[in-house]
Design a protein around this motif. Structure first.
Motif, PDB file in Angstrom:
ATOM      1  N   GLY A 160      16.470  44.574 -91.552  1.00  0.00           N
ATOM      2  CA  GLY A 160      17.518  43.935 -92.335  1.00  0.00           C
ATOM      3  C   GLY A 160      18.812  43.909 -91.566  1.00  0.00           C
ATOM      4  N   LEU A 161      19.589  42.857 -91.768  1.00  0.00           N
ATOM      5  CA  LEU A 161      20.917  42.741 -91.151  1.00  0.00           C
ATOM      6  C   LEU A 161      21.947  42.431 -92.227  1.00  0.00           C
ATOM      7  CD1 LEU A 161      20.393  40.558 -87.925  1.00  0.00           C
ATOM      8  CD2 LEU A 161      20.753  43.035 -88.052  1.00  0.00           C
ATOM      9  N   ARG A 162      23.104  43.079 -92.119  1.00  0.00           N
ATOM     10  CA  ARG A 162      24.257  42.754 -92.973  1.00  0.00           C
ATOM     11  C   ARG A 162      25.372  42.213 -92.084  1.00  0.00           C
ATOM     12  NH1 ARG A 162      24.233  45.171 -98.262  1.00  0.00           N
ATOM     13  NH2 ARG A 162      26.178  44.036 -98.469  1.00  0.00           N
ATOM     14  N   PRO A 163      25.484  40.882 -91.979  1.00  0.00           N
ATOM     15  CA  PRO A 163      26.579  40.302 -91.200  1.00  0.00           C
ATOM     16  C   PRO A 163      27.938  40.692 -91.782  1.00  0.00           C
ATOM     17  CG  PRO A 163      24.882  38.666 -91.656  1.00  0.00           C
ATOM     18  CD  PRO A 163      24.575  39.865 -92.511  1.00  0.00           C
ATOM     19  N   GLU A 164      28.877  40.965 -90.896  1.00  0.00           N
ATOM     20  CA  GLU A 164      30.240  41.258 -91.360  1.00  0.00           C
ATOM     21  C   GLU A 164      30.904  39.963 -91.802  1.00  0.00           C
ATOM     22  OE1 GLU A 164      32.388  43.578 -88.502  1.00  0.00           O
ATOM     23  OE2 GLU A 164      30.799  45.082 -88.324  1.00  0.00           O
ATOM     24  N   GLY A 165      31.869  40.066 -92.702  1.00  0.00           N
ATOM     25  CA  GLY A 165      32.541  38.880 -93.216  1.00  0.00           C
ATOM     26  C   GLY A 165      31.727  38.191 -94.295  1.00  0.00           C
ATOM     27  N   ARG A 166      31.961  36.902 -94.489  1.00  0.00           N
ATOM     28  CA  ARG A 166      31.321  36.152 -95.572  1.00  0.00           C
ATOM     29  C   ARG A 166      30.334  35.095 -95.075  1.00  0.00           C
ATOM     30  NH1 ARG A 166      31.946  37.948-100.701  1.00  0.00           N
ATOM     31  NH2 ARG A 166      32.237  35.863-101.590  1.00  0.00           N
ATOM     32  N   ALA A 167      30.333  34.810 -93.782  1.00  0.00           N
ATOM     33  CA  ALA A 167      29.519  33.709 -93.262  1.00  0.00           C
ATOM     34  C   ALA A 167      28.062  34.145 -93.103  1.00  0.00           C
ATOM     35  CB  ALA A 167      30.072  33.235 -91.923  1.00  0.00           C
ATOM     36  N   PRO A 168      27.124  33.415 -93.699  1.00  0.00           N
ATOM     37  CA  PRO A 168      25.709  33.761 -93.518  1.00  0.00           C
ATOM     38  C   PRO A 168      25.232  33.444 -92.105  1.00  0.00           C
ATOM     39  CG  PRO A 168      26.031  32.298 -95.418  1.00  0.00           C
ATOM     40  CD  PRO A 168      27.290  32.291 -94.638  1.00  0.00           C
ATOM     41  N   MET A 169      24.239  34.184 -91.659  1.00  0.00           N
ATOM     42  CA  MET A 169      23.522  33.876 -90.422  1.00  0.00           C
ATOM     43  C   MET A 169      22.156  33.341 -90.833  1.00  0.00           C
ATOM     44  SD  MET A 169      24.539  37.074 -87.942  1.00  0.00           S
ATOM     45  CE  MET A 169      26.278  37.398 -87.553  1.00  0.00           C
ATOM     46  N   ARG A 170      21.877  32.092 -90.511  1.00  0.00           N
ATOM     47  CA  ARG A 170      20.686  31.404 -91.010  1.00  0.00           C
ATOM     48  C   ARG A 170      19.490  31.625 -90.088  1.00  0.00           C
ATOM     49  NH1 ARG A 170      22.024  30.179 -96.258  1.00  0.00           N
ATOM     50  NH2 ARG A 170      24.085  29.174 -96.348  1.00  0.00           N
ATOM     51  N   GLU A 171      18.321  31.226 -90.609  1.00  0.00           N
ATOM     52  CA  GLU A 171      17.085  31.280 -89.832  1.00  0.00           C
ATOM     53  C   GLU A 171      17.266  30.586 -88.484  1.00  0.00           C
ATOM     54  OE1 GLU A 171      12.447  29.715 -90.164  1.00  0.00           O
ATOM     55  OE2 GLU A 171      13.763  29.612 -91.909  1.00  0.00           O
ATOM     56  N   GLY A 172      16.767  31.204 -87.431  1.00  0.00           N
ATOM     57  CA  GLY A 172      16.864  30.634 -86.091  1.00  0.00           C
ATOM     58  C   GLY A 172      18.044  31.140 -85.283  1.00  0.00           C
ATOM     59  N   THR A 173      18.993  31.817 -85.929  1.00  0.00           N
ATOM     60  CA  THR A 173      20.155  32.365 -85.221  1.00  0.00           C
ATOM     61  C   THR A 173      19.696  33.407 -84.194  1.00  0.00           C
ATOM     62  OG1 THR A 173      21.594  32.049 -87.148  1.00  0.00           O
ATOM     63  CG2 THR A 173      22.321  33.658 -85.513  1.00  0.00           C
ATOM     64  N   GLU A 174      20.144  33.245 -82.946  1.00  0.00           N
ATOM     65  CA  GLU A 174      19.791  34.217 -81.910  1.00  0.00           C
ATOM     66  C   GLU A 174      20.683  35.446 -82.026  1.00  0.00           C
ATOM     67  OE1 GLU A 174      19.893  31.881 -78.243  1.00  0.00           O
ATOM     68  OE2 GLU A 174      17.699  31.818 -78.333  1.00  0.00           O
ATOM     69  N   VAL A 175      20.097  36.607 -81.742  1.00  0.00           N
ATOM     70  CA  VAL A 175      20.790  37.885 -81.875  1.00  0.00           C
ATOM     71  C   VAL A 175      20.914  38.523 -80.488  1.00  0.00           C
ATOM     72  CG1 VAL A 175      20.759  40.161 -82.967  1.00  0.00           C
ATOM     73  CG2 VAL A 175      19.874  38.167 -84.209  1.00  0.00           C
ATOM     74  N   PHE A 176      22.102  39.072 -80.214  1.00  0.00           N
ATOM     75  CA  PHE A 176      22.410  39.683 -78.923  1.00  0.00           C
ATOM     76  C   PHE A 176      22.840  41.134 -79.112  1.00  0.00           C
ATOM     77  CE2 PHE A 176      22.899  35.176 -78.547  1.00  0.00           C
ATOM     78  CZ  PHE A 176      22.458  34.851 -77.272  1.00  0.00           C
ATOM     79  N   ALA A 177      22.708  41.921 -78.044  1.00  0.00           N
ATOM     80  CA  ALA A 177      23.087  43.332 -78.107  1.00  0.00           C
ATOM     81  C   ALA A 177      24.602  43.515 -78.079  1.00  0.00           C
ATOM     82  CB  ALA A 177      22.453  44.095 -76.953  1.00  0.00           C
ATOM     83  N   GLY A 178      25.313  42.610 -77.408  1.00  0.00           N
ATOM     84  CA  GLY A 178      26.761  42.764 -77.263  1.00  0.00           C
ATOM     85  C   GLY A 178      27.506  41.494 -77.623  1.00  0.00           C
ATOM     86  N   PRO A 179      28.845  41.563 -77.667  1.00  0.00           N
ATOM     87  CA  PRO A 179      29.647  40.409 -78.065  1.00  0.00           C
ATOM     88  C   PRO A 179      29.704  39.308 -77.014  1.00  0.00           C
ATOM     89  CG  PRO A 179      31.057  42.265 -77.532  1.00  0.00           C
ATOM     90  CD  PRO A 179      29.655  42.772 -77.486  1.00  0.00           C
ATOM     91  N   GLU A 180      29.295  39.614 -75.775  1.00  0.00           N
ATOM     92  CA  GLU A 180      29.247  38.575 -74.743  1.00  0.00           C
ATOM     93  C   GLU A 180      28.258  38.980 -73.655  1.00  0.00           C
ATOM     94  OE1 GLU A 180      33.235  39.868 -72.293  1.00  0.00           O
ATOM     95  OE2 GLU A 180      33.463  38.636 -74.090  1.00  0.00           O
ATOM     96  N   GLY A 181      27.736  37.964 -72.947  1.00  0.00           N
ATOM     97  CA  GLY A 181      26.794  38.228 -71.868  1.00  0.00           C
ATOM     98  C   GLY A 181      25.429  38.639 -72.372  1.00  0.00           C
ATOM     99  N   GLY A 182      24.458  38.628 -71.452  1.00  0.00           N
ATOM    100  CA  GLY A 182      23.112  39.112 -71.781  1.00  0.00           C
ATOM    101  C   GLY A 182      22.251  38.080 -72.461  1.00  0.00           C
ATOM    102  N   ASP A 183      20.945  38.332 -72.438  1.00  0.00           N
ATOM    103  CA  ASP A 183      19.970  37.454 -73.081  1.00  0.00           C
ATOM    104  C   ASP A 183      19.791  37.865 -74.539  1.00  0.00           C
ATOM    105  OD1 ASP A 183      19.424  36.037 -70.720  1.00  0.00           O
ATOM    106  OD2 ASP A 183      18.005  37.592 -70.058  1.00  0.00           O
ATOM    107  N   PRO A 184      19.270  36.951 -75.388  1.00  0.00           N
ATOM    108  CA  PRO A 184      19.000  37.324 -76.777  1.00  0.00           C
ATOM    109  C   PRO A 184      17.987  38.459 -76.850  1.00  0.00           C
ATOM    110  CG  PRO A 184      18.693  34.946 -76.441  1.00  0.00           C
ATOM    111  CD  PRO A 184      18.900  35.550 -75.094  1.00  0.00           C
ATOM    112  N   ILE A 185      18.174  39.344 -77.831  1.00  0.00           N
ATOM    113  CA  ILE A 185      17.223  40.450 -78.041  1.00  0.00           C
ATOM    114  C   ILE A 185      16.335  40.195 -79.261  1.00  0.00           C
ATOM    115  CG2 ILE A 185      18.654  42.192 -76.911  1.00  0.00           C
ATOM    116  CD1 ILE A 185      19.485  43.135 -79.771  1.00  0.00           C
ATOM    117  N   GLY A 186      16.603  39.091 -79.965  1.00  0.00           N
ATOM    118  CA  GLY A 186      15.808  38.778 -81.143  1.00  0.00           C
ATOM    119  C   GLY A 186      16.328  37.543 -81.841  1.00  0.00           C
TER     120      GLY A 186
END
Length: 375
Positions: A294-320
């Motif tokens: 499960g993920l709880r995004p900060e703020g009010r904006a939803p993260m929809r299906e297909g959104t790539e997830v990264f370990a850090g705020p910049e750089g690096g490849d997606p981790i999921g």
């Protein structure tokens, strides 16, 4: 929509102002005039009525006449203890493939002399063919074509249904029973896919509309569409087949190990013996490389299906990647499910890339909204 099927309640959805969309080969109501947000909150507070007649209903009887033989046959296709399922009870199950992936998820009920299966709409024809091909020599397998299926969900579901079928008050979560209303035989389970107490009711087509109208005449019951069904199940932390689980996802990766009882693993009496057992038992013992979280995004904006997830705020490849995401009306915040490396702990901050920006989200326990079943 010309090639799409319709449920027996289609005309009623139109009369009620349902907005019709294509879904799993059917024309289905995504919402009614109340709107998705209000329908979601109404279900959490009262009782929502859903048409789920597009789902597949399958009867399975061993040619020997013994339900135990039907249970053992079905265990050849699922990693679940069906033999230990008592009469009048049902449980969640998974069809697995030879690679250990999930072909579909389903419910299996023991009705005394046969099994009753409810499978997903988009998979029902393939599931039926799968059962016939592998178990047809030992079991008679029939698709039920003349019955609707409705789900009544929410804290006032029992009050509403008990006006028509008084002894449903005696049923507990995952109980199944055959009861009568008017001259109709109802197949009832105390279950659902919202995280709320409630019932799924199979009713003969010729009685379906009158039965549904009787329920909708009650002030605590309102019609609910697919939009709120999706936000309710996501708040409840439940998978949607084809999104959160699929043929490439194992039950262990999908965080569904609770559905594999001890009898089928860990040296149990009937360990293995199902498709993909090698991979699944190995992952149970050693852990998978990734897992649904499960993920709880900060703020009010939803993260929809297909959104790539990264370990850090910049750089690096997606981790999921996110498999389901939206805004939770009950929790008043965005929520999502994603597949991420299994070694990431709850409380870890990751970053979803939304419109070119990486936004923080915290790995969180599920369900997001507490379940309220009648145990």
């Amino acid at each position: 929509m010309t090639d799409l099927k319709r449920t027996v309640l289609f005309d009623l959805h139109g009369e009620l102002g349902g907005k019709i969309v294509p879904f799993a080969g059917y024309e289905m109501p995504v919402q009614y005039p109340m709107g998705v947000m209000k329908e979601h909150l109404f279900t959490r507070a009262h009782a929502g009525l859903f048409d789920v007649s597009h789902m597949g209903q399958i009867l399975m009887t061993a040619k020997s006449g013994r339900v135990e033989d039907a249970a053992l046959a079905l265990e050849r296709l699922v990693p679940v203890d069906i033999l230990g399922l008592k009469e009048g009870r049902q449980r969640y199950a998974l069809f697995t493939n030879d690679n250990g992936g999930i072909q579909d998820d389903l419910m299996v009920a023991n009705r005394g002399d046969h099994l009753f299966l409810v499978v997903n709409a988009a998979c029902k024809d393939a599931d039926f063919a799968h059962l016939k091909a592998h178990l047809g020599a030992d079991c008679d397998i029939g698709m039920v074509e003349d019955r609707a299926l409705v789900a009544l969900q929410g804290p006032e579901a029992e009050t509403a249904l008990a006006r028509l079928v008084p002894d449903v008050v005696e049923m507990a979560f995952m109980d199944v029973a055959i009861r009568h209303w008017d001259s109709a035989e109802l197949w009832i389970s105390r279950s659902g896919y919202t995280g709320e107490d409630g019932f799924e009711i199979s009713v003969p087509n010729k009685f379906a509309e009158s039965f549904v109208r009787r329920l909708l005449d009650m002030e605590e019951v309102a019609p609910i569409g697919l939009g709120a069904r999706d936000s309710l199940r996501l708040e409840a932390g439940m998978c949607l087949y084809g999104h959160d689980i699929d043929e490439g996802t194992s039950p262990v990766e999908g965080n569904l190990t609770w559905a594999i009882q001890k009898a089928r693993r860990d040296g149990g009496a009937r360990e293995g013996g199902f498709p993909g057992a090698g991979r699944i038992l190995k992952e149970l013992a050693e852990g998978p490389s990734r897992r649904r979280v499960g993920l709880r995004p900060e703020g009010r904006a939803p993260m929809r299906e297909g959104t790539e997830v990264f370990a850090g705020p910049e750089g690096g490849d997606p981790i999921g990647k996110i498999t389901s995401g939206g805004f939770g009306p009950s929790i008043e915040a965005p929520m999502a499910m994603a597949y991420l490396p299994a070694d990431l702990a709850e409380g870890t901050t990751v970053y979803g890339e939304v419109r070119g920006k990486r936004l923080p989200a915290v790995i969180a326990p599920m369900p997001f909204q507490p379940n309220r079943y009648k145990r």
